[in-house]
Design a protein around this motif. Sequence first.
Motif, short mmCIF file in Angstrom:
data_model
loop_
_atom_site.label_atom_id
_atom_site.label_comp_id
_atom_site.label_asym_id
_atom_site.label_seq_id
_atom_site.Cartn_x
_atom_site.Cartn_y
_atom_site.Cartn_z
N VAL A 184 0.83 -1.21 0.06
CA VAL A 184 0.20 -0.06 -0.17
C VAL A 184 0.76 1.20 0.08
CG1 VAL A 184 -1.71 1.35 1.31
CG2 VAL A 184 -2.08 -1.15 0.94
N ALA A 185 2.00 1.22 0.91
CA ALA A 185 2.71 2.43 0.96
C ALA A 185 3.52 2.85 -0.29
CB ALA A 185 3.85 2.41 2.04
N SER A 186 4.19 1.82 -0.96
CA SER A 186 4.74 1.81 -2.15
C SER A 186 4.01 2.36 -3.19
CB SER A 186 5.46 0.50 -2.76
OG SER A 186 6.47 0.37 -1.85
N MET A 187 2.54 1.85 -3.35
CA MET A 187 1.48 2.28 -4.38
C MET A 187 1.39 3.56 -4.12
SD MET A 187 -2.31 1.84 -4.18
CE MET A 187 -3.65 2.84 -4.82
N ALA A 188 1.11 4.13 -2.87
CA ALA A 188 0.70 5.62 -2.61
C ALA A 188 1.71 6.53 -2.69
CB ALA A 188 0.28 5.56 -1.00
N ARG A 189 2.97 6.35 -2.53
CA ARG A 189 4.16 6.98 -2.61
C ARG A 189 4.50 7.25 -4.33
NH1 ARG A 189 4.66 9.76 2.05
NH2 ARG A 189 4.34 8.55 3.87
N THR A 190 4.26 6.21 -5.04
CA THR A 190 4.60 6.11 -6.27
C THR A 190 3.55 6.97 -7.17
OG1 THR A 190 5.76 4.16 -6.14
CG2 THR A 190 5.00 4.69 -8.29
N LEU A 191 2.27 6.49 -7.06
CA LEU A 191 1.30 7.22 -7.90
C LEU A 191 1.01 8.64 -7.44
CD1 LEU A 191 -1.26 4.20 -7.70
CD2 LEU A 191 0.29 4.67 -9.53
N GLU A 192 1.33 9.02 -6.31
CA GLU A 192 1.18 10.55 -6.00
C GLU A 192 2.38 11.07 -6.92
OE1 GLU A 192 1.05 13.79 -2.39
OE2 GLU A 192 0.78 11.64 -2.04
N GLY A 193 3.56 10.54 -6.77
CA GLY A 193 4.66 11.21 -7.29
C GLY A 193 4.42 11.24 -8.89
N LEU A 213 -6.49 -1.39 5.39
CA LEU A 213 -5.88 -1.01 4.23
C LEU A 213 -5.87 0.43 3.73
CD1 LEU A 213 -5.77 -4.46 1.98
CD2 LEU A 213 -4.20 -3.56 3.91
N LEU A 214 -7.23 0.79 3.77
CA LEU A 214 -7.53 2.28 3.47
C LEU A 214 -6.94 3.35 4.39
CD1 LEU A 214 -11.05 1.46 2.25
CD2 LEU A 214 -9.26 2.81 0.68
N ARG A 215 -6.98 2.71 5.77
CA ARG A 215 -6.24 3.82 6.82
C ARG A 215 -4.91 3.79 6.36
NH1 ARG A 215 -8.05 0.94 10.49
NH2 ARG A 215 -10.07 2.20 10.87
N GLU A 216 -4.10 2.84 6.15
CA GLU A 216 -2.87 2.80 5.81
C GLU A 216 -2.54 3.95 4.43
OE1 GLU A 216 1.31 -0.01 4.68
OE2 GLU A 216 -1.06 -0.87 5.03
N LEU A 217 -3.33 3.59 3.77
CA LEU A 217 -3.16 4.26 2.59
C LEU A 217 -3.47 5.86 2.81
CD1 LEU A 217 -3.09 4.65 -0.56
CD2 LEU A 217 -5.56 4.17 -0.86
N CYS A 218 -4.62 6.35 3.62
CA CYS A 218 -4.33 7.77 3.93
C CYS A 218 -3.24 8.32 4.72
CB CYS A 218 -5.89 7.88 4.84
SG CYS A 218 -7.29 7.66 3.93
N GLU A 219 -2.57 7.22 5.33
CA GLU A 219 -1.30 7.96 6.08
C GLU A 219 -0.24 8.17 5.14
OE1 GLU A 219 -0.82 4.89 8.84
OE2 GLU A 219 -2.25 5.52 10.42
N ASN A 220 -0.37 7.58 3.83
CA ASN A 220 0.85 7.63 2.94
C ASN A 220 0.61 8.48 1.74
OD1 ASN A 220 3.29 5.21 3.61
ND2 ASN A 220 1.17 4.61 4.14
#
Length: 321
Positions: A184-193, A213-220
């Motif tokens: 989840v964290a890799s997805m979030a950081r990569t797609l935002e970038g 998982l959505l809570r983790e995504l919101c943190e990232n």
Amino acid sequence: MLTETLGKKLLLLDGAMGTVLQQRGLPPGGQPELLNLTRPELLTSIYQEYIAAGSQVIYANTFGANRLKLSRTGRGVDEIVASAVTVARQAAAGTDTLVALDIGPLGELLEPMGSLSFERAYDCFREMAEAGERAGADLAVIETMTDLYEAKAALLAVKENTRLPVFVTMSFDESGRTFTGCTVASMARTLEGLGADAIGLNCSLGPDLLAPLLRELCENTRLPVIAKPNAGLPDPVDGHYDMSPEEFAAALLPCLEAGVTIFGGCCGTSPEYIRRLKEALEGRIPARRHYVGGSFVCTPVSPLRLDGVRVIGERVNPTGK
């Protein structure tokens, strides 16, 4: 404009298309995208039901409308995408409902796990994106991705060749990883970038299992976050999903509290699920989120925070051995 209000108020998407079409006569193995040409009235009725239920965005019936999946049908990408977007726009006429070009996986694994090159994948997605923009789509949604590399190809293809806002959602299992191991964290950081306008999770699981998982995504991520879960889990015998519309809507409320602002449904949901979800979200506002900032370099399986001197790579061998 859509991008100006994202994250500031709640946005309601539609529910499933594939499972609804199966319930209304699509045979197993049938290609749903061909119905844009042969049964447009069926699609129109489904869209209108979703709009009446409260959907502010409907997904055009283009999930598999890429050249690889259409190659065996004798139909081209332009023809299918244009007909799909036209049907959806006609169904939404006279309303404020937006029409999204729906982009799913290509159906082949990218190198090195498969034989499909990144460049060819990018070109397939570019073709779909350009056709969708020409047809009048308001935004593009890249969904049900399990390979971060493929999601990257799709996102870049849309961003670099159109002016469409882009949502990206990926599918995770209970372990917190996709089929290819993406976190989840890799997805979030990569797609935002890479410039996505909103990111989230869809398919695979019900809202209760997606909530952590959505809570983790919101943190990232600082981006608006999307939740489009299944109606629970399917029965292995008859394929029936185990959550009622009321249970589905109630189970999504913890996702709102985690920071999700864009809601919808995936497999097993229907207009009734969206109606119940709208009722559950009525009068609610986006929750405050706890974002953990920083600079990261990511592989699909691991994000690495750059908060000091880091050694990335292997040793330097000055002797040339």
